[in-house]
Motif scaffolding. Sequence first.
Motif, PDB file in Angstrom:
ATOM      1  N   THR A 132       0.823  -1.216   0.000  1.00  0.00           N
ATOM      2  CA  THR A 132       0.000   0.000   0.000  1.00  0.00           C
ATOM      3  C   THR A 132       0.854   1.261   0.000  1.00  0.00           C
ATOM      4  O   THR A 132       0.549   2.237  -0.691  1.00  0.00           O
ATOM      5  CB  THR A 132      -0.926   0.010   1.237  1.00  0.00           C
ATOM      6  N   PHE A 133       1.935   1.247   0.769  1.00  0.00           N
ATOM      7  CA  PHE A 133       2.744   2.460   0.929  1.00  0.00           C
ATOM      8  C   PHE A 133       3.799   2.606  -0.165  1.00  0.00           C
ATOM      9  O   PHE A 133       4.550   3.589  -0.174  1.00  0.00           O
ATOM     10  CB  PHE A 133       3.419   2.452   2.301  1.00  0.00           C
ATOM     11  N   ARG A 134       3.854   1.637  -1.088  1.00  0.00           N
ATOM     12  CA  ARG A 134       4.778   1.722  -2.229  1.00  0.00           C
ATOM     13  C   ARG A 134       3.975   1.764  -3.525  1.00  0.00           C
ATOM     14  O   ARG A 134       3.691   2.822  -4.044  1.00  0.00           O
ATOM     15  CB  ARG A 134       5.762   0.546  -2.188  1.00  0.00           C
ATOM     16  N   ASP A 135       3.528   0.638  -4.013  1.00  0.00           N
ATOM     17  CA  ASP A 135       2.750   0.621  -5.253  1.00  0.00           C
ATOM     18  C   ASP A 135       1.429   1.370  -5.098  1.00  0.00           C
ATOM     19  O   ASP A 135       1.017   2.122  -5.973  1.00  0.00           O
ATOM     20  CB  ASP A 135       2.483  -0.833  -5.663  1.00  0.00           C
ATOM     21  N   GLY A 136       0.770   1.173  -3.950  1.00  0.00           N
ATOM     22  CA  GLY A 136      -0.522   1.822  -3.737  1.00  0.00           C
ATOM     23  C   GLY A 136      -0.448   3.330  -3.778  1.00  0.00           C
ATOM     24  O   GLY A 136      -1.288   4.005  -4.390  1.00  0.00           O
ATOM     25  N   GLN A 137       0.570   3.884  -3.118  1.00  0.00           N
ATOM     26  CA  GLN A 137       0.701   5.341  -3.059  1.00  0.00           C
ATOM     27  C   GLN A 137       0.989   5.963  -4.413  1.00  0.00           C
ATOM     28  O   GLN A 137       0.761   7.151  -4.619  1.00  0.00           O
ATOM     29  CB  GLN A 137       1.817   5.723  -2.080  1.00  0.00           C
ATOM     30  N   GLN A 138       1.505   5.176  -5.334  1.00  0.00           N
ATOM     31  CA  GLN A 138       1.819   5.711  -6.660  1.00  0.00           C
ATOM     32  C   GLN A 138       0.557   6.113  -7.418  1.00  0.00           C
ATOM     33  O   GLN A 138       0.646   6.815  -8.428  1.00  0.00           O
ATOM     34  CB  GLN A 138       2.613   4.668  -7.469  1.00  0.00           C
ATOM     35  N   ALA A 139      -0.607   5.671  -6.950  1.00  0.00           N
ATOM     36  CA  ALA A 139      -1.852   5.955  -7.657  1.00  0.00           C
ATOM     37  C   ALA A 139      -2.768   6.881  -6.859  1.00  0.00           C
ATOM     38  O   ALA A 139      -3.933   7.049  -7.209  1.00  0.00           O
ATOM     39  CB  ALA A 139      -2.576   4.644  -7.960  1.00  0.00           C
ATOM     40  N   MET A 140      -2.258   7.473  -5.774  1.00  0.00           N
ATOM     41  CA  MET A 140      -3.085   8.329  -4.931  1.00  0.00           C
ATOM     42  C   MET A 140      -2.332   9.593  -4.559  1.00  0.00           C
ATOM     43  O   MET A 140      -1.128   9.694  -4.783  1.00  0.00           O
ATOM     44  CB  MET A 140      -3.470   7.582  -3.647  1.00  0.00           C
TER      45      MET A 140
ATOM     46  N   ALA B 142      -1.954 -18.711  -7.586  1.00  0.00           N
ATOM     47  CA  ALA B 142      -0.556 -18.712  -7.128  1.00  0.00           C
ATOM     48  C   ALA B 142      -0.436 -19.449  -5.797  1.00  0.00           C
ATOM     49  O   ALA B 142       0.485 -20.245  -5.594  1.00  0.00           O
ATOM     50  CB  ALA B 142      -0.042 -17.277  -7.011  1.00  0.00           C
ATOM     51  N   TRP B 143      -1.361 -19.181  -4.879  1.00  0.00           N
ATOM     52  CA  TRP B 143      -1.371 -19.896  -3.607  1.00  0.00           C
ATOM     53  C   TRP B 143      -1.504 -21.409  -3.830  1.00  0.00           C
ATOM     54  O   TRP B 143      -0.783 -22.207  -3.241  1.00  0.00           O
ATOM     55  CB  TRP B 143      -2.530 -19.421  -2.744  1.00  0.00           C
ATOM     56  N   LEU B 144      -2.438 -21.787  -4.676  1.00  0.00           N
ATOM     57  CA  LEU B 144      -2.740 -23.207  -4.872  1.00  0.00           C
ATOM     58  C   LEU B 144      -1.630 -23.969  -5.579  1.00  0.00           C
ATOM     59  O   LEU B 144      -1.497 -25.177  -5.422  1.00  0.00           O
ATOM     60  CB  LEU B 144      -4.050 -23.355  -5.662  1.00  0.00           C
ATOM     61  N   TYR B 145      -0.824 -23.250  -6.366  1.00  0.00           N
ATOM     62  CA  TYR B 145       0.200 -23.929  -7.167  1.00  0.00           C
ATOM     63  C   TYR B 145       1.617 -23.715  -6.649  1.00  0.00           C
ATOM     64  O   TYR B 145       2.576 -23.938  -7.379  1.00  0.00           O
ATOM     65  CB  TYR B 145       0.079 -23.514  -8.629  1.00  0.00           C
ATOM     66  N   GLY B 146       1.765 -23.286  -5.383  1.00  0.00           N
ATOM     67  CA  GLY B 146       3.100 -23.324  -4.791  1.00  0.00           C
ATOM     68  C   GLY B 146       3.643 -22.047  -4.199  1.00  0.00           C
ATOM     69  O   GLY B 146       4.741 -22.046  -3.645  1.00  0.00           O
ATOM     70  N   CYS B 147       2.903 -20.939  -4.289  1.00  0.00           N
ATOM     71  CA  CYS B 147       3.390 -19.651  -3.783  1.00  0.00           C
ATOM     72  C   CYS B 147       2.881 -19.431  -2.361  1.00  0.00           C
ATOM     73  O   CYS B 147       1.687 -19.581  -2.095  1.00  0.00           O
ATOM     74  CB  CYS B 147       2.889 -18.539  -4.699  1.00  0.00           C
ATOM     75  N   ALA B 148       3.759 -19.055  -1.454  1.00  0.00           N
ATOM     76  CA  ALA B 148       3.350 -18.851  -0.065  1.00  0.00           C
ATOM     77  C   ALA B 148       2.782 -17.456   0.179  1.00  0.00           C
ATOM     78  O   ALA B 148       1.846 -17.284   0.956  1.00  0.00           O
ATOM     79  CB  ALA B 148       4.528 -19.095   0.875  1.00  0.00           C
ATOM     80  N   GLY B 149       3.364 -16.448  -0.445  1.00  0.00           N
ATOM     81  CA  GLY B 149       2.975 -15.069  -0.164  1.00  0.00           C
ATOM     82  C   GLY B 149       2.278 -14.403  -1.336  1.00  0.00           C
ATOM     83  O   GLY B 149       2.732 -14.500  -2.470  1.00  0.00           O
ATOM     84  N   ILE B 150       1.168 -13.731  -1.056  1.00  0.00           N
ATOM     85  CA  ILE B 150       0.488 -12.930  -2.078  1.00  0.00           C
ATOM     86  C   ILE B 150       0.573 -11.473  -1.674  1.00  0.00           C
ATOM     87  O   ILE B 150       0.227 -11.104  -0.552  1.00  0.00           O
ATOM     88  CB  ILE B 150      -0.983 -13.332  -2.248  1.00  0.00           C
ATOM     89  N   ASN B 151       1.023 -10.641  -2.598  1.00  0.00           N
ATOM     90  CA  ASN B 151       1.221  -9.222  -2.351  1.00  0.00           C
ATOM     91  C   ASN B 151       0.005  -8.435  -2.841  1.00  0.00           C
ATOM     92  O   ASN B 151      -0.497  -8.672  -3.933  1.00  0.00           O
ATOM     93  CB  ASN B 151       2.479  -8.762  -3.093  1.00  0.00           C
ATOM     94  N   GLY B 152      -0.481  -7.512  -2.022  1.00  0.00           N
ATOM     95  CA  GLY B 152      -1.637  -6.709  -2.416  1.00  0.00           C
ATOM     96  C   GLY B 152      -1.600  -5.350  -1.756  1.00  0.00           C
ATOM     97  O   GLY B 152      -0.609  -4.972  -1.113  1.00  0.00           O
ATOM     98  N   THR B 153      -2.710  -4.630  -1.888  1.00  0.00           N
ATOM     99  CA  THR B 153      -2.838  -3.305  -1.278  1.00  0.00           C
ATOM    100  C   THR B 153      -4.208  -3.184  -0.621  1.00  0.00           C
ATOM    101  O   THR B 153      -5.167  -3.869  -1.001  1.00  0.00           O
ATOM    102  CB  THR B 153      -2.717  -2.176  -2.327  1.00  0.00           C
ATOM    103  N   LEU B 154      -4.308  -2.315   0.348  1.00  0.00           N
ATOM    104  CA  LEU B 154      -5.599  -2.035   0.963  1.00  0.00           C
ATOM    105  C   LEU B 154      -6.550  -1.470  -0.081  1.00  0.00           C
ATOM    106  O   LEU B 154      -6.204  -0.548  -0.833  1.00  0.00           O
ATOM    107  CB  LEU B 154      -5.434  -1.033   2.102  1.00  0.00           C
ATOM    108  N   LEU B 155      -7.728  -2.042  -0.193  1.00  0.00           N
ATOM    109  CA  LEU B 155      -8.767  -1.645  -1.139  1.00  0.00           C
ATOM    110  C   LEU B 155      -8.349  -1.830  -2.597  1.00  0.00           C
ATOM    111  O   LEU B 155      -9.012  -1.347  -3.519  1.00  0.00           O
ATOM    112  CB  LEU B 155      -9.225  -0.200  -0.910  1.00  0.00           C
ATOM    113  N   GLY B 156      -7.191  -2.480  -2.826  1.00  0.00           N
ATOM    114  CA  GLY B 156      -6.760  -2.743  -4.194  1.00  0.00           C
ATOM    115  C   GLY B 156      -6.207  -1.530  -4.917  1.00  0.00           C
ATOM    116  O   GLY B 156      -6.082  -1.545  -6.149  1.00  0.00           O
ATOM    117  N   ILE B 157      -5.811  -0.475  -4.187  1.00  0.00           N
ATOM    118  CA  ILE B 157      -5.283   0.720  -4.857  1.00  0.00           C
ATOM    119  C   ILE B 157      -3.950   0.379  -5.523  1.00  0.00           C
ATOM    120  O   ILE B 157      -3.266  -0.556  -5.148  1.00  0.00           O
ATOM    121  CB  ILE B 157      -5.117   1.898  -3.875  1.00  0.00           C
ATOM    122  N   GLY B 158      -3.590   1.165  -6.523  1.00  0.00           N
ATOM    123  CA  GLY B 158      -2.333   0.935  -7.221  1.00  0.00           C
ATOM    124  C   GLY B 158      -2.409   1.455  -8.640  1.00  0.00           C
ATOM    125  O   GLY B 158      -3.422   1.988  -9.079  1.00  0.00           O
TER     126      GLY B 158
END
Length: 457
Positions: A62-70, A279-295
């Motif tokens: 949120t504070f990196r990719d998300g902030q780029q759109a707000m 990604a979770w189901l096929y082997g990835c442990a971490g999913i990266n996102g933002t609050l409310l999907g901003i970005g």
Amino acid sequence: MLTFNKRTNKLELEAYHFELQDVKEPNLFRETFQYTDVPKIFFNNEVVPMNPPDDIWITDTTFRDGQQAMNPFTVEQILKLYDLMHKLSGPNGVIRATEFFLYSDKDKAAVRKCQERGYQFPQITSWIRATKSDFKLVKEMGLKETGILTSCSDYHIFLKLKKTRREALDMYLDIVKAALAEGIVPRCHFEDITRADIYGFVVPFAMELMKLSKEAKTPIKIRACDTLGFGISYPGASLPRNVNGIMHALTHYAGVPSEYIEWHGHNDFHRALSNATAAWLYGCAGINGTLLGIGERTGNTPIEALAMEYVALRGSNNGMDLTAITEIAEFFKKELHYEIPKNQPFVGANFAMTKAGIHADGLLKEQEIYNVFDTQAILNRPPEVEITDRAGLAGIAYWYNTQLTKLKDSKNKLDKNDEAIVKIKEAIDALFKEGRVAAMSHEEMFELAKKYLQKYI
């Protein structure tokens, strides 16, 4: 070499060798990405097995990719959102980490304020350019992990960086070695992975990183970035767009442990959440996102959606406080003046709200008929009815039963055929017959209650 895989309970060929294909001309996958047309989806009918990790989690940008759109957040706003993210994450750290820029004085002040909280989760990490001098910033801030931009498609390697694959690979490995030398855990952002040559560049690069990781006895993480949202999760779809295939390639062929992998997806083709789940189901442990999907552009995978998906997949909230989702939405609206789309799941004004009389009639009889789950208990959001000319008697009765204190706290509710409800409906219908188009406000509904439902005021 054959080894017995205790996870799959099968004999498997352990050693795979993929060498960098240092092509002279970029592979832009023109049969898929014609640019003058909608990107195509090809199938080769190669299906890979599901391989969900033992543990899965969420990470935040949120504070990196998300902030780029707000509009830029203030330090105080970042701190409040960090507090709410910590509340949502819970004591077990379902939201494992969040990343920050480090370039401005405000960026640094925000990091320091959040560090003062002393939270274990979300861990504070950073994002830097693939430049050795930027590591000084990471060290100065006392951070243990940083993201590094390591673009992996020929669009970026040839057309942006003006390098060959070999030159790009060598440059990236040099930067990673510099991070390890400083005692920093590098997180390589494989930018534009869904347009990259998976077996000609991505897998060889990942294998080199795993060699360095073993030598240094330090994790080297990989964030697979679907930069333009091209990812798809259909079984049998062709690479490089197939999320399932990318995860299989990284875990099975490159030997990257699931806990070292994150998926970062964008929503350009409405696939952010479905790709994240794949990604979770096929082997990835971490999913990266933002609050409310901003970005950027269409945004990232929403953290609140990932939290819900986590519960659905694992059968437990693992300590998460999902009511924080409603608090986060309110903060965005009131403090950041962010206009949340009304129909956005979990946080939009119309979530848990009906405008149709037939649906309101169902809510009046039993909430479960038309409410997705107990929104009051899970999100601290009771189901609501908006009153228009389509709300009907049931909608009006439900509105008063849930809004007037004497009715809300009583077991005896108003029936939709109550004489007062009929009169209120007639008054509302008259307004819309005269040309009104806006829904009735709370104030107007309470004024009608004063006239027709005085004993419940």
